[in-house]
Scaffold this motif. Structure first.
Motif, mmCIF file in Angstrom:
data_model
loop_
_atom_site.group_PDB
_atom_site.id
_atom_site.type_symbol
_atom_site.label_atom_id
_atom_site.label_comp_id
_atom_site.label_asym_id
_atom_site.label_seq_id
_atom_site.Cartn_x
_atom_site.Cartn_y
_atom_site.Cartn_z
ATOM 1 N N ILE A 2 39.113 45.484 39.314
ATOM 2 C CA ILE A 2 38.784 44.613 38.198
ATOM 3 C C ILE A 2 39.606 43.341 38.304
ATOM 4 O O ILE A 2 40.801 43.357 38.560
ATOM 5 C CB ILE A 2 39.079 45.313 36.857
ATOM 6 C CG1 ILE A 2 38.150 46.516 36.695
ATOM 7 C CG2 ILE A 2 38.916 44.376 35.685
ATOM 8 C CD1 ILE A 2 38.372 47.265 35.418
ATOM 9 N N GLY A 3 38.954 42.211 38.063
ATOM 10 C CA GLY A 3 39.656 40.940 38.102
ATOM 11 C C GLY A 3 40.610 40.807 36.930
ATOM 12 O O GLY A 3 40.468 41.444 35.897
ATOM 13 N N CYS A 4 41.614 39.888 37.071
ATOM 14 C CA CYS A 4 42.651 39.735 36.055
ATOM 15 C C CYS A 4 42.057 39.296 34.723
ATOM 16 O O CYS A 4 42.436 39.785 33.661
ATOM 17 C CB CYS A 4 43.676 38.708 36.534
ATOM 18 S SG CYS A 4 45.098 38.546 35.437
ATOM 19 N N ALA A 5 41.101 38.376 34.748
ATOM 20 C CA ALA A 5 40.517 37.877 33.503
ATOM 21 C C ALA A 5 39.796 38.988 32.748
ATOM 22 O O ALA A 5 39.900 39.109 31.523
ATOM 23 C CB ALA A 5 39.556 36.732 33.798
ATOM 24 N N ALA A 6 39.076 39.839 33.501
ATOM 25 C CA ALA A 6 38.344 40.935 32.862
ATOM 26 C C ALA A 6 39.306 41.934 32.240
ATOM 27 O O ALA A 6 39.084 42.442 31.142
ATOM 28 C CB ALA A 6 37.444 41.632 33.880
ATOM 29 N N ILE A 267 48.674 43.726 37.033
ATOM 30 C CA ILE A 267 49.393 42.457 36.887
ATOM 31 C C ILE A 267 49.185 41.664 38.168
ATOM 32 O O ILE A 267 49.624 42.080 39.249
ATOM 33 C CB ILE A 267 50.893 42.688 36.643
ATOM 34 C CG1 ILE A 267 51.107 43.488 35.355
ATOM 35 C CG2 ILE A 267 51.629 41.356 36.549
ATOM 36 C CD1 ILE A 267 52.551 43.859 35.109
ATOM 37 N N LYS A 268 48.494 40.547 38.077
ATOM 38 C CA LYS A 268 48.135 39.788 39.274
ATOM 39 C C LYS A 268 49.229 38.777 39.612
ATOM 40 O O LYS A 268 49.360 37.730 38.985
ATOM 41 C CB LYS A 268 46.782 39.092 39.069
ATOM 42 C CG LYS A 268 45.644 40.083 38.829
ATOM 43 C CD LYS A 268 45.603 41.174 39.905
ATOM 44 C CE LYS A 268 44.630 42.290 39.589
ATOM 45 N NZ LYS A 268 44.750 43.420 40.535
ATOM 46 N N LEU A 269 50.045 39.169 40.605
ATOM 47 C CA LEU A 269 51.139 38.345 41.081
ATOM 48 C C LEU A 269 50.799 37.769 42.449
ATOM 49 O O LEU A 269 49.958 38.316 43.173
ATOM 50 C CB LEU A 269 52.410 39.184 41.196
ATOM 51 C CG LEU A 269 52.923 39.854 39.907
ATOM 52 C CD1 LEU A 269 54.060 40.818 40.233
ATOM 53 C CD2 LEU A 269 53.395 38.798 38.912
ATOM 54 N N THR A 270 51.456 36.682 42.793
ATOM 55 C CA THR A 270 51.324 36.179 44.161
ATOM 56 C C THR A 270 51.996 37.167 45.108
ATOM 57 O O THR A 270 52.816 37.992 44.680
ATOM 58 C CB THR A 270 52.009 34.812 44.308
ATOM 59 O OG1 THR A 270 53.426 34.978 44.123
ATOM 60 C CG2 THR A 270 51.467 33.813 43.280
ATOM 61 N N PRO A 271 51.663 37.147 46.381
ATOM 62 C CA PRO A 271 52.326 38.059 47.326
ATOM 63 C C PRO A 271 53.846 37.955 47.271
ATOM 64 O O PRO A 271 54.555 38.967 47.352
ATOM 65 C CB PRO A 271 51.773 37.633 48.685
ATOM 66 C CG PRO A 271 50.431 37.051 48.368
ATOM 67 C CD PRO A 271 50.589 36.370 47.044
ATOM 68 N N GLU A 272 54.349 36.736 47.112
ATOM 69 C CA GLU A 272 55.799 36.550 47.061
ATOM 70 C C GLU A 272 56.387 37.183 45.795
ATOM 71 O O GLU A 272 57.436 37.840 45.838
ATOM 72 C CB GLU A 272 56.144 35.061 47.110
ATOM 73 C CG GLU A 272 55.789 34.365 48.418
ATOM 74 C CD GLU A 272 54.294 34.053 48.543
ATOM 75 O OE1 GLU A 272 53.842 33.755 49.666
ATOM 76 O OE2 GLU A 272 53.573 34.117 47.504
ATOM 77 N N GLU A 273 55.698 36.993 44.668
ATOM 78 C CA GLU A 273 56.186 37.562 43.414
ATOM 79 C C GLU A 273 56.068 39.084 43.415
ATOM 80 O O GLU A 273 56.921 39.781 42.851
ATOM 81 C CB GLU A 273 55.409 36.963 42.243
ATOM 82 C CG GLU A 273 55.734 35.490 42.004
ATOM 83 C CD GLU A 273 54.698 34.806 41.133
ATOM 84 O OE1 GLU A 273 53.575 35.331 41.014
ATOM 85 O OE2 GLU A 273 55.018 33.731 40.584
#
Length: 604
Positions: A2-6, A267-273
């Motif tokens: 599921i996408g973060c917005a959904a 929780i959609k984080l960047t790869p670095e985060e």
């Protein structure tokens, strides 16, 4: 996926109204609808009040830890390392990381409802095991952040768990050694520290603290009152992660919720985060391990330790029990203490126990002791979805706990096996569970001086083995002694034949008959000898030479009974008033017993 917005949109719909409609806010209680799939009589009547009692006790110990932290001088971080030495926080570095681990263990905010700490299931006065007598007597596992989701096994003792090595397969002996958890799934494969990896399990266990994402731990730590101490130890920027705006809504929703669609990283984080959050999670585990290995938890302050140093003399019964532990009782073959075991007729044990490195009374291995299936276990009844759409056990009584065997198959209710070469050994370890240390097996709050009913003393009800079937130390020793004698019957719990007494003269059939430990089961101990082994086990409780830290915080009620009016008021029959009949058992679910390599022989 599921996408973060959904996910965020669904959370705004599903989570906030739930809390609002129940009118439950803050850290004092469960902010979610009660989940109760249980038939009448399964849950203890005082469960809500007892959970609240433990949370109050947690607040007391947390306050003490905060006070200790504030009284600590800051450790010295040298501006330039002398010579080739690695960076070390000089002075109070040890106390600081141990205190950080303690603060983490007693932090209720590390759960979606801010109502569940690690210590909700592991309190000092119970030897860091289950703190609610009525739970120990009935539903076995402890309710998590969602009341009343619960797991399937007893709360293991934290004490001496850090001494278990990294899980390995010994090819010469054909045995596994090491790991943490009952099924050894905290292998230590990455951190090289099973205890630290064990600490990473409960925060994201759907039936325990229950976060939906490991990054929720980093998020809540970034808000913790002890954040400055974390940054002293792990770096001033270690918690500076740019979390998405809806992180709080995600983290206050329990794991397993249908809204996540099975996404383990909502929780959609960047790869670095994400890497930074994972590093924080590793620091979480390492800090907790530091505390659990400290002299605040694993203290070596028992009568046994005093005896080794010549500062205590065993009573005649304690000494006799120790001799039986190492001899006729054969306990020392698994709960090793560094001395000889299993003497032949005419032999005399002249070995001595090492004092420079006191024993921890375990071989660090696993064994199947042949426990009956326990129908009291709450896990069997969690077959319907809770308000979040989560089902704890879709197999009901078709579930069988294969212990390490399920773990090696990466099976239902366990964890992923990181070592593909181990999979082939699964049929060899079906039914096996960790050989826990016997240290602190008898520890109780000071005002409840025994685990045994009917002794004329107030007692603290505990539970023993992975499924809590055994309710006293007397029963434990009696089980080892007589499991395979004429007391064994082809029935399930609650169905012992007329004229027999379950746990006394009737042992129901084994849940998993494969790979049975045959060093016990027919020991030939007399009733007196069983009692003497119990007396020895009671010498292994820490707190004899110095008071055990935070053992004074129990505010509940001890249990009492009258043998004249209660036929179950004895160590032998303890808990029999709560026995319930096992329903007709369906075959073992294929998702458990049909996973290759399949159990051999097949498990019914």
């Amino acid at each position: 996926m599921i996408g973060c917005a959904a996910v965020a949109a669904a959370l705004l719909i599903s989570t906030r109204p739930i809390s609002a409609q129940n009118g439950q806010h803050g850290t004092g209680g469960a902010p979610f609808p009660i989940y109760n799939p249980y038939p009448p009589g399964i849950l203890p009547a005082n469960l809500e009040s007892e959970i609240a009692r433990v949370l109050r006790e947690i607040d007391v110990i947390e306050a003490r830890a905060i006070e200790r932290w504030h009284s600590l001088p800051l450790p010295t971080r040298l501006p330039q390392r002398p010579g080739p030495n690695p960076p070390v926080l000089q002075g109070t570095g040890t106390e600081s990381i141990e205190t950080l681990g303690e603060l983490m263990l007693f932090d209720k905010n590390i759960s979606p409802g801010r109502n569940q700490a690690c210590t909700s299931c592991h309190m000092p006065y119970a030897g860091w095991s289950g703190p609610i007598p009525s739970v120990n007597l009935t539903i076995i596992a402890y309710p998590g952040t969602v009341h009343f989701r619960a797991g399937k096994r007893t709360a293991q003792r934290h004490t001496y768990a850090p001494f278990f090595p990294v899980l390995q397969y010994n090819q010469e002996q054909g045995l596994f050694f090491g790991g943490n958890f009952w099924d050894s799934r905290a292998t230590g494969y990455r951190l090289r520290n099973p205890d630290a990896e064990q600490a990473q399990g409960p925060p994201v266990d759907t039936q325990e603290m229950g976060f939906p994402d490991t990054a929720c731990v980093a998020f809540r730590l970034s808000q913790a009152v002890y954040k400055p101490l974390f940054e002293v130890l792990w770096g001033k920027d270690s918690l500076d992660i740019k979390f998405p705006p809806k992180t709080e809504e995600i983290c206050e929703t329990p794991g397993g919720a249908a809204v996540f669609g099975g996404d383990p990283e909502p929780i959609k984080l960047t790869p670095e985060e994400r890497t930074e959050a994972n590093t924080v999670y590793d620091h979480w585990g390492a800090s907790i391990d530091a505390y659990e290995q400290s002299v605040q938890v694993s203290t070596f302050t028992s009568k046994f330790d005093a005896m080794l140093k010549g500062n205590y003399t065993f009573t005649p019964d304690e000494q006799a029990g120790y001799n039986l532990f190492n001899g006729k009782g054969n306990c020392n073959s698994c709960h090793v203490d560094g001395r000889g075991t299993t003497l032949n007729p005419g032999q005399v044990d002249t070995s001595t126990t090492a004092t420079a490195n006191p024993p921890v009374f375990t071989c660090f291995g696993s064994a199947n002791e042949g426990l009956p299936l326990n129908p009291r276990d709450a896990f069997y009844y969690q077959t319907t979805p809770d308000s979040f759409g989560f089902i704890g056990n879709p197999f009901g009584f078709g579930y069988r706990d294969l212990g390490m065997g399920t773990f090696l198959r990466s099976g239902f209710g366990s964890g992923p096996n990181p070592n593909r070469t181990w999979i082939q050994f699964a049929p060899m370890v079906d039914g096996q569970f960790q050989v826990a240390t016997t240290r602190n097996v008898a520890m109780t709050p000071p005002q409840c001086p025994t685990t045994e009913a009917g002794t004329g003393k107030p007692y603290f009800q505990k539970e023993f083995f992975h499924n809590g079937y055994i309710k006293s130390l007397k029963q434990l020793v009696h089980f080892y002694n007589t499991r395979d004698t004429s007391f064994a019957y082809p029935v399930t719990s609650g169905h012992c034949p007329a004229g027999t007494i379950e746990r006394v003269t009737c042992w129901p059939m084994k849940e998993v008959p494969n790979n049975l430990d045959t060093t016990t089961g027919m020991l030939g101990l007399t009733d007196t000898e069983e009692n003497q082994i119990v007396a020895f086990l009671e010498t292994l409780s820490d707190g004899f030479t110095t008071p055990y830290p935070n053992s004074d915080t129990f505010t509940g009620a001890c249990m009492t009974c009258n043998p004249a009016t209660d036929p179950n008021c004895s160590p032998s029959r303890q808990g029999n008033g709560e026995l319930i009949p096992t329903p007709p058992l369906p075959p073992c679910a294929s998702a458990v017993c049909g996973v290759a390599p399949v159990p051999s022989p097949p498990i019914p």
